[in-house]
Design a protein around this motif. Structure first.
Motif, PDB file in Angstrom:
ATOM      1  N   LEU A 132       2.990  11.931  13.483  1.00 38.35           N
ATOM      2  CA  LEU A 132       3.772  10.749  13.153  1.00 38.35           C
ATOM      3  C   LEU A 132       3.642  10.460  11.664  1.00 38.35           C
ATOM      4  CD1 LEU A 132       2.571   8.488  16.126  1.00 38.35           C
ATOM      5  CD2 LEU A 132       4.419  10.193  16.117  1.00 38.35           C
ATOM      6  N   LEU A 133       4.749  10.199  11.008  1.00 37.31           N
ATOM      7  CA  LEU A 133       4.751   9.876   9.581  1.00 37.31           C
ATOM      8  C   LEU A 133       5.064   8.390   9.428  1.00 37.31           C
ATOM      9  CD1 LEU A 133       6.652  13.002   8.174  1.00 37.31           C
ATOM     10  CD2 LEU A 133       4.177  12.630   8.394  1.00 37.31           C
ATOM     11  N   LEU A 134       4.036   7.608   9.162  1.00 33.39           N
ATOM     12  CA  LEU A 134       4.138   6.150   9.124  1.00 33.39           C
ATOM     13  C   LEU A 134       4.363   5.659   7.694  1.00 33.39           C
ATOM     14  CD1 LEU A 134       1.082   5.357  11.434  1.00 33.39           C
ATOM     15  CD2 LEU A 134       3.419   5.984  12.097  1.00 33.39           C
ATOM     16  N   ASN A 135       5.281   4.718   7.538  1.00 28.06           N
ATOM     17  CA  ASN A 135       5.635   4.185   6.222  1.00 28.06           C
ATOM     18  C   ASN A 135       5.451   2.680   6.150  1.00 28.06           C
ATOM     19  OD1 ASN A 135       7.628   6.277   4.500  1.00 28.06           O
ATOM     20  ND2 ASN A 135       7.406   6.741   6.666  1.00 28.06           N
ATOM     21  N   ASP A 136       4.978   2.214   5.011  1.00 26.23           N
ATOM     22  CA  ASP A 136       4.951   0.784   4.744  1.00 26.23           C
ATOM     23  C   ASP A 136       4.676   0.581   3.260  1.00 26.23           C
ATOM     24  OD1 ASP A 136       5.264  -1.862   5.249  1.00 26.23           O
ATOM     25  OD2 ASP A 136       3.486  -2.102   6.489  1.00 26.23           O
ATOM     26  N   THR A 137       4.935  -0.620   2.797  1.00 25.55           N
ATOM     27  CA  THR A 137       4.752  -0.934   1.383  1.00 25.55           C
ATOM     28  C   THR A 137       3.600  -1.907   1.202  1.00 25.55           C
ATOM     29  OG1 THR A 137       7.133  -0.669   0.991  1.00 25.55           O
ATOM     30  CG2 THR A 137       5.870  -1.814  -0.698  1.00 25.55           C
ATOM     31  N   SER A 138       2.764  -1.650   0.209  1.00 21.19           N
ATOM     32  CA  SER A 138       1.658  -2.538  -0.133  1.00 21.19           C
ATOM     33  C   SER A 138       1.878  -3.110  -1.532  1.00 21.19           C
ATOM     34  CB  SER A 138       0.321  -1.792  -0.095  1.00 21.19           C
ATOM     35  OG  SER A 138       0.017  -1.351   1.211  1.00 21.19           O
ATOM     36  N   SER A 139       1.480  -4.349  -1.714  1.00 26.55           N
ATOM     37  CA  SER A 139       1.526  -4.985  -3.030  1.00 26.55           C
ATOM     38  C   SER A 139       0.143  -4.871  -3.659  1.00 26.55           C
ATOM     39  CB  SER A 139       1.917  -6.463  -2.907  1.00 26.55           C
ATOM     40  OG  SER A 139       3.162  -6.596  -2.272  1.00 26.55           O
ATOM     41  N   ILE A 140       0.068  -4.227  -4.803  1.00 25.09           N
ATOM     42  CA  ILE A 140      -1.193  -4.077  -5.521  1.00 25.09           C
ATOM     43  C   ILE A 140      -1.252  -5.192  -6.560  1.00 25.09           C
ATOM     44  CG2 ILE A 140      -2.713  -2.504  -6.738  1.00 25.09           C
ATOM     45  CD1 ILE A 140      -1.815  -1.588  -3.910  1.00 25.09           C
ATOM     46  N   ASP A 141      -2.056  -6.201  -6.281  1.00 22.25           N
ATOM     47  CA  ASP A 141      -2.043  -7.447  -7.043  1.00 22.25           C
ATOM     48  C   ASP A 141      -3.075  -7.434  -8.178  1.00 22.25           C
ATOM     49  OD1 ASP A 141      -2.250 -10.137  -7.920  1.00 22.25           O
ATOM     50  OD2 ASP A 141      -1.555 -10.856  -5.977  1.00 22.25           O
ATOM     51  N   TYR A 142      -2.566  -7.587  -9.400  1.00 24.87           N
ATOM     52  CA  TYR A 142      -3.421  -7.673 -10.584  1.00 24.87           C
ATOM     53  C   TYR A 142      -3.144  -8.972 -11.342  1.00 24.87           C
ATOM     54  CZ  TYR A 142      -5.056  -2.854 -10.145  1.00 24.87           C
ATOM     55  OH  TYR A 142      -5.652  -1.704  -9.714  1.00 24.87           O
ATOM     56  N   THR A 143      -2.846 -10.028 -10.595  1.00 24.84           N
ATOM     57  CA  THR A 143      -2.483 -11.295 -11.220  1.00 24.84           C
ATOM     58  C   THR A 143      -3.576 -11.818 -12.151  1.00 24.84           C
ATOM     59  OG1 THR A 143      -1.123 -11.865  -9.303  1.00 24.84           O
ATOM     60  CG2 THR A 143      -1.769 -13.675 -10.755  1.00 24.84           C
ATOM     61  N   SER A 144      -4.830 -11.582 -11.790  1.00 26.41           N
ATOM     62  CA  SER A 144      -5.934 -12.122 -12.579  1.00 26.41           C
ATOM     63  C   SER A 144      -6.280 -11.255 -13.788  1.00 26.41           C
ATOM     64  CB  SER A 144      -7.183 -12.264 -11.694  1.00 26.41           C
ATOM     65  OG  SER A 144      -7.597 -10.998 -11.188  1.00 26.41           O
ATOM     66  N   ARG A 145      -5.573 -10.139 -13.962  1.00 22.99           N
ATOM     67  CA  ARG A 145      -5.866  -9.235 -15.075  1.00 22.99           C
ATOM     68  C   ARG A 145      -4.744  -9.253 -16.107  1.00 22.99           C
ATOM     69  NH1 ARG A 145      -9.506  -5.186 -13.631  1.00 22.99           N
ATOM     70  NH2 ARG A 145     -10.938  -5.957 -12.025  1.00 22.99           N
TER      71      ARG A 145
END
Length: 206
Positions: free
Chosen positions: A85-98
């Motif tokens: 199974l090839l599973l897909n999803d999107t993640s937000s990589i948060d660097y707001t504090s940098r």
């Protein structure tokens, strides 16, 4: 983490320099051993930390070169399975504090970072084989989702929309699957990937 696993997983690594190959393998093992820590905390000494920064700043050390050996190993593991199974999803990589250059807005106007959309290969019995491909992108720092009306977005080409990542991911996954004979692959998305262009892409590949 069992030290030495990187020799097998990164066996086909070709940075262009044997010393860089060895340093990268050691650095990856150190990072994996402290995967829940910050980047600096992965290293025991300042010299090791500086060495890691210099390694990733080297023009010969690219994302593609780092990941290709892993992709090769995933293909080998997938070849031993009847169904993957090839599973897909999107993640937000948060660097707001940098304070980091070239980042874009995330879900909120006051957040910044980038988006990562990987394809994870998993067997039906939940054995993780690794990732087969990934997409990374950032939004314009000044881009606000609400600035474009639904009517305008409806007339935009799929290539001009962030949802195009699903098609890119499918194409990359198809290329990966074509390198593995004897295994059936099922490409899976959540409802965000329920778009006509992606379904049409799947039909055209048959």
């Amino acid at each position: 983490v069992h030290m030495g696993w990187s020799d097998a997983e990164m066996n086909s690594l070709k940075i262009g320099d044997k010393r860089l190959n060895k340093r990268l393998k050691n650095t990856i093992e150190q990072m994996a051993a402290s995967s829940g820590s910050s980047f600096p905390a992965c290293f025991k000494t300042r010299a090791e930390l500086i060495g890691a920064y210099r390694l990733f700043d080297n023009e010969f050390v690219t994302t593609e070169k780092i990941l290709q050996p892993h992709f090769d190993c995933v293909a080998q593991r997938a070849a031993t399975k009847p169904l993957v199974l090839l599973l897909n999803d999107t993640s937000s990589i948060d660097y707001t504090s940098r304070q980091i250059d070239d980042l874009g807005m995330l879900e909120k106007t006051y957040t910044q970072g980038f988006f990562l959309h990987p394809t994870l290969a998993v067997t039906p019995d939940r054995q993780c084989l690794g990732i087969t491909n990934h997409c990374i992108w950032t939004r314009s720092p000044n881009k606000k989702r609400g600035q474009t009306s639904g009517a305008v977005r409806g007339k935009q080409s799929i290539r001009d929309k962030e949802s195009y990542r699903w098609i890119e991911s499918y194409r990359q996954a198809t290329c990966f699957a074509n390198t593995v004979s004897g295994t059936n692959f099922v490409f899976i998305t959540d409802r965000e990937g329920d778009i006509l262009e992606l379904l049409a892409e799947g039909v055209s590949k048959k």
